[in-house]
Design an enzyme around this catalytic site. Structure first.
Site, PDB file in Angstrom:
ATOM      1  N   ASP A 184       0.885  -1.150   0.000  1.00  0.00           N
ATOM      2  CA  ASP A 184       0.000   0.000   0.000  1.00  0.00           C
ATOM      3  C   ASP A 184       0.930   1.209   0.000  1.00  0.00           C
ATOM      4  O   ASP A 184       2.017   1.177   0.586  1.00  0.00           O
ATOM      5  CB  ASP A 184      -0.903  -0.027   1.239  1.00  0.00           C
ATOM      6  N   ASP A 235      -7.661  -7.362   0.991  1.00  0.00           N
ATOM      7  CA  ASP A 235      -6.768  -7.368   2.151  1.00  0.00           C
ATOM      8  C   ASP A 235      -7.583  -6.855   3.318  1.00  0.00           C
ATOM      9  O   ASP A 235      -8.514  -6.059   3.130  1.00  0.00           O
ATOM     10  CB  ASP A 235      -5.548  -6.452   1.951  1.00  0.00           C
ATOM     11  N   CYS A 291     -11.815 -27.924  11.489  1.00  0.00           N
ATOM     12  CA  CYS A 291     -10.629 -27.226  10.990  1.00  0.00           C
ATOM     13  C   CYS A 291      -9.380 -28.097  11.115  1.00  0.00           C
ATOM     14  O   CYS A 291      -9.208 -28.814  12.093  1.00  0.00           O
ATOM     15  CB  CYS A 291     -10.449 -25.926  11.766  1.00  0.00           C
ATOM     16  N   CYS A 342      -6.171 -26.823  10.862  1.00  0.00           N
ATOM     17  CA  CYS A 342      -4.967 -26.025  11.110  1.00  0.00           C
ATOM     18  C   CYS A 342      -4.179 -26.627  12.278  1.00  0.00           C
ATOM     19  O   CYS A 342      -4.718 -27.416  13.064  1.00  0.00           O
ATOM     20  CB  CYS A 342      -5.327 -24.559  11.383  1.00  0.00           C
ATOM     21  N   CYS A 351      -5.838 -26.189  15.734  1.00  0.00           N
ATOM     22  CA  CYS A 351      -6.994 -27.064  15.985  1.00  0.00           C
ATOM     23  C   CYS A 351      -6.581 -28.532  16.079  1.00  0.00           C
ATOM     24  O   CYS A 351      -7.207 -29.306  16.798  1.00  0.00           O
ATOM     25  CB  CYS A 351      -8.058 -26.864  14.909  1.00  0.00           C
ATOM     26  N   HIS A 397      -4.891 -19.850  13.220  1.00  0.00           N
ATOM     27  CA  HIS A 397      -6.231 -20.393  12.964  1.00  0.00           C
ATOM     28  C   HIS A 397      -7.055 -19.468  12.064  1.00  0.00           C
ATOM     29  O   HIS A 397      -7.644 -19.898  11.079  1.00  0.00           O
ATOM     30  CB  HIS A 397      -6.983 -20.649  14.270  1.00  0.00           C
TER      31      HIS A 397
END
Lengths: 368, 368
Positions: free
Chosen positions: B92, B265, B303, B305, B308, B334
């Site tokens: 940005d 974003d 989940c 991840c 998890c 997560h």
């Protein structure tokens, strides 16, 4: 199940290579225990600690009793499952924290009344309670409740204190109900050699699976520390593990190993990392220093940790100055990796008969 | 090198599956860019971001200009090497930060004079400077310097502001010296449809490799946001990527995708994680809540991840209450994993012709 055996004694020093066996595997000694006070080595996952080669860590019964509560951890399947660590765990009893952190506390012959440093609630810690907590957590190495008097303390105070610690140790021993783990006694006595001897002998009469050296590195001269370590060790049985509590600059570790210590714990690698002070093969490196602003090199060119393989000093300094939490992880990882390598080198050198060389090399770096 | 192609248009919405190619690889769109303001996605390593499946992230030119300095990063081999990220990077421009963070600032026709929020030093940001910084960093997608007026702003102010933004965009375009990357124009105009149209048309006359929708999600009603997005997109070329800046709750993302947005974003997944608010397939979960004190389940049972797969809600709650920094990592991991899966599902559903089902499902969860 808890066994300890000495595999090899160094020929020219009192260093020894050993092995602890627990229900959660083998711990090669001399061993360093990363500090996981609140059931986490600050900023690290258990997986990372394991990947670095550590097979034992130390949590704190006092802190976990207050938050989240040992009963909660027991319900969640015990401390190993709670923090996802499948190797050996030691818990410090919390005697030190009860005395240093609580706002008001009163030592009685059968325990300590104190107020929680978190919410001011009143609690009564007895030797029995202390064992109950550690058994709930399900750890392999429990520590006795002890009093760690401040430095300096008068000989008179220290004598009374040892008596209390011995009495509490006896009550701890009697309160132990599990047979699958170990309980260590903690030798106190400050820098008074004859009191340390007395403390050691009284604890040995009770009989423990291991012995810890407490109350050192709290302000006394380093020479007195070393004298106290050496003075205590000579009275401890050779076939039991010896644990030096809370002391562990690299130099301290090699010197204490040369005297016959098997187990260490210390916040220095993790706390220094959070303060931006790093261990390298050339001595310490302070990452915020301006000289590293455009330094493309890793923290330590000889280091193979993830941080050194991946990031420059310039990037780490930037993260540190920007107060980005990623830097806590990366620096902690590096410092703990340094310690894991140091312990591995110590064990290898005893195994191969060149520990004295390592001892003089590490002593010559100094400067931490 | 920068190319974009639409691979498939959804039949019943304006959603499209696409592909961006840059010198640092392929980015499948719709894509979400994790926010790496200071050259780090807060608490995460670049490797973790990559492992979750992200192939693009967004850093901030203003912040990196002030610290550690774009010239420093250039000397260190560019931003990719500096932060060890080998995929596409957007920066940005920092227009938004110049106006929101600096203590005093003065907008002139050819740039902004401002004082650093870090040390009070005075700086002059011009469109040319802004491009120079982004080119030094070596990113693939640069953003034009723009003015993002607050909400609400009068139509008169907004008209003047658009004129300025167009003028700056033109100067940015003229300042671009590298041919291996892209420059995106930023459509402003607030909630005034005819001004957004004007802004879009003026930018298209200058010509950019992509177009961003700026100045939304800053306090206006969600309905006005969606109207502004839809209203802007109809004037933008179909063969160029469209980037919705800073807006990105799951519901926002699927709705904006249905309107034809390709790139997003947003700080929500990372910031919410740090506040203990988690995304799950059932809606949000606030980890500090007492109901999770003895909850052995992972954050989200579906989940996969690392967090998890490894830790219970009870453990995460404990870490959160103990203010242990490990929890920042675990919760951020997560939430970003949730976003990576959401974007993957969006792309797969467009590919397989069932995006409308996904759209209604995500809209029905709501509640973030």
């Amino acid at each position: 199940m808890f066994t300890f055996k000495v595999l090899k004694n160094d020929e020219s020093t009192n260093a020894r290579l050993g092995e602890i066996n627990t229900a959660h595997g083998v711990v090669e000694t001399p061993a360093f225990m990363p500090v996981a006070t609140h059931a986490t080595v600050k900023s690290m996952t258990s997986e990372e600690i394991e990947d670095m080669g550590f097979r034992i860590l130390i949590a704190n019964a006092y802190h976990l009793y207050l938050r989240p509560g040992h009963k909660t951890i027991e319900k969640m399947g015990g401390l190993h499952k709670f923090m996802s660590w499948d190797h050996t765990i030691t818990t410090d009893s919390g005697g030190y924290q009860v005395l240093s952190l609580s706002q008001t506390r009163k030592i009685k012959s059968d325990g300590v009344v104190f107020r929680s440093h978190l919410d001011g609630s009143e609690h009564y810690f007895t030797p029995k309670k202390c064992i109950e907590i550690q058994e709930s957590l399900g750890v392999e190495i429990m520590m006795c409740l002890d009093e760690c008097p401040p430095y300096p303390s008068t000989k008179e105070y220290m004598e009374k204190s040892i008596k209390l610690t011995t009495n509490w140790a006896k009550l701890c021993r009697e309160s132990k109900t599990r047979t699958d783990n170990a309980l260590f006694g903690i030798v106190q006595g400050g820098v008074y050699q004859e009191l340390r001897k007395k403390s050691a002998q009284e604890l040995m009469e009770i009989g423990f699976e291991g012995y810890a050296l407490g109350g050192l590195g709290i302000g006394e001269d380093p020479e007195n520390t070393y004298d106290a370590i050496e003075g205590t060790l000579q009275f401890l049985p050779l076939h039991k593990p010896r644990y030096l509590m809370g002391l562990g600059k690299p130099e301290d570790i090699v010197i204490a190993v040369s005297m016959g210590v098997d187990i260490f714990d210390c916040v220095i690698p993790t706390r220094n990392a959070r303060n931006g002070t790093l261990f390298t093969s050339d001595g310490k490196l302070v990452i915020k220093n301006a000289q590293f602003a455009e330094d493309e090199r890793p923290i330590d060119e000889g280091c193979e940790c993830y941080t050194c393989r991946t990031f420059s000093r310039a990037y780490l300094r930037h993260l540190y100055l920007a107060k980005e939490t990623l830097v806590l992880r990366l620096l902690t990882l590096h410092n703990l990796y340094y310690y894991s390598q140091l312990m591995k080198e110590i064990r290898d050198s005893i195994r191969h008969g060149n520990f004295p060389n390592l001892l003089s090399r590490v002593k010559s770096i100094g400067g931490y």
